[in-house]
Design a protein around this motif. Structure first.
Motif, PDB file in Angstrom:
ATOM      1  N   GLN A 190       4.759  -4.809  -3.939  1.00  0.00           N
ATOM      2  CA  GLN A 190       6.181  -4.505  -3.915  1.00  0.00           C
ATOM      3  C   GLN A 190       6.789  -5.020  -2.619  1.00  0.00           C
ATOM      4  N   ASP A 191       8.086  -5.221  -2.664  1.00  0.00           N
ATOM      5  CA  ASP A 191       8.810  -5.667  -1.484  1.00  0.00           C
ATOM      6  C   ASP A 191       9.097  -4.490  -0.567  1.00  0.00           C
ATOM      7  N   VAL A 192       8.882  -4.709   0.718  1.00  0.00           N
ATOM      8  CA  VAL A 192       9.297  -3.764   1.743  1.00  0.00           C
ATOM      9  C   VAL A 192      10.091  -4.537   2.792  1.00  0.00           C
ATOM     10  N   VAL A 193      10.995  -3.840   3.448  1.00  0.00           N
ATOM     11  CA  VAL A 193      11.781  -4.434   4.535  1.00  0.00           C
ATOM     12  C   VAL A 193      11.498  -3.614   5.785  1.00  0.00           C
ATOM     13  N   ILE A 194      11.072  -4.317   6.828  1.00  0.00           N
ATOM     14  CA  ILE A 194      10.652  -3.657   8.061  1.00  0.00           C
ATOM     15  C   ILE A 194      11.617  -4.008   9.186  1.00  0.00           C
ATOM     16  N   LYS A 222      11.287   0.864   1.237  1.00  0.00           N
ATOM     17  CA  LYS A 222      10.598   0.522  -0.007  1.00  0.00           C
ATOM     18  C   LYS A 222      11.703   0.261  -1.022  1.00  0.00           C
ATOM     19  N   LEU A 223      11.870  -1.009  -1.379  1.00  0.00           N
ATOM     20  CA  LEU A 223      12.985  -1.397  -2.237  1.00  0.00           C
ATOM     21  C   LEU A 223      12.793  -0.865  -3.659  1.00  0.00           C
ATOM     22  N   ARG A 229      15.688   4.945  -8.952  1.00  0.00           N
ATOM     23  CA  ARG A 229      16.457   4.230  -9.964  1.00  0.00           C
ATOM     24  C   ARG A 229      17.865   3.833  -9.507  1.00  0.00           C
ATOM     25  N   TYR A 230      18.574   4.707  -8.843  1.00  0.00           N
ATOM     26  CA  TYR A 230      19.967   4.414  -8.501  1.00  0.00           C
ATOM     27  C   TYR A 230      20.187   4.148  -7.013  1.00  0.00           C
ATOM     28  N   ALA A 231      19.102   3.870  -6.293  1.00  0.00           N
ATOM     29  CA  ALA A 231      19.210   3.604  -4.853  1.00  0.00           C
ATOM     30  C   ALA A 231      18.645   2.221  -4.536  1.00  0.00           C
ATOM     31  N   ASP A 232      19.215   1.573  -3.527  1.00  0.00           N
ATOM     32  CA  ASP A 232      18.687   0.277  -3.089  1.00  0.00           C
ATOM     33  C   ASP A 232      17.270   0.418  -2.568  1.00  0.00           C
ATOM     34  N   SER A 233      17.022   1.512  -1.854  1.00  0.00           N
ATOM     35  CA  SER A 233      15.702   1.696  -1.253  1.00  0.00           C
ATOM     36  C   SER A 233      15.531   3.135  -0.800  1.00  0.00           C
TER      37      SER A 233
END
Length: 121
Positions: free
Chosen positions: A31-35, A103-104, A108-112
């Motif tokens: 999964q994609d994560v943004v740090i 954690k992207l 369900r209804y949130a960007d991350s």
């Protein structure tokens, strides 16, 4: 000359893929994560120098984060965040470190969903 205040380095939106989570789909697929990492260090010498050895090497720190995140599996976002914080604070010059990991598409209804942790020397 003494400046007596830290320089702040920000590593912004480092986008990586890793195994994070506990359900079957999360275990099977990266999964994609943004740090985002914030590092404070006393930069008195680096302020008046042109020598890279006088500055905090954020490239080395970033490479260590990438290697760790992409080559391991994590059940909890908290564990992943603490691991990255440990890497960020390893260098003796760091006086404060803060890590936020998103954690992207975790909800369900949130960007991350994100966890933030910090450490101070």
């Amino acid at each position: 000359m003494s400046y007596q205040s830290d320089a702040i380095i920000r590593i912004k939106n480092l986008r990586l893929r890793t195994w994070i989570g506990i359900n079957a789909e999360e275990i099977a697929n990266r999964q994609d994560v943004v740090i985002n990492v914030q590092l404070h260090y006393a930069a008195d010498t680096a302020r008046v120098s042109e020598d890279i050895r006088d500055a905090l090497n954020y490239r080395t720190i970033t490479k260590a984060i990438i290697q760790h995140v992409e080559s391991n599996r994590f059940s909890l976002l908290e564990k992943l965040t603490q691991d990255v914080l440990n890497i960020a604070r390893e260098h003796y010059q760091v006086t404060y470190a803060e890590v936020e990991i998103d954690k992207l598409h975790a909800l369900r209804y949130a960007d991350s969903v994100s966890v933030t942790m910090s450490w101070r020397r």
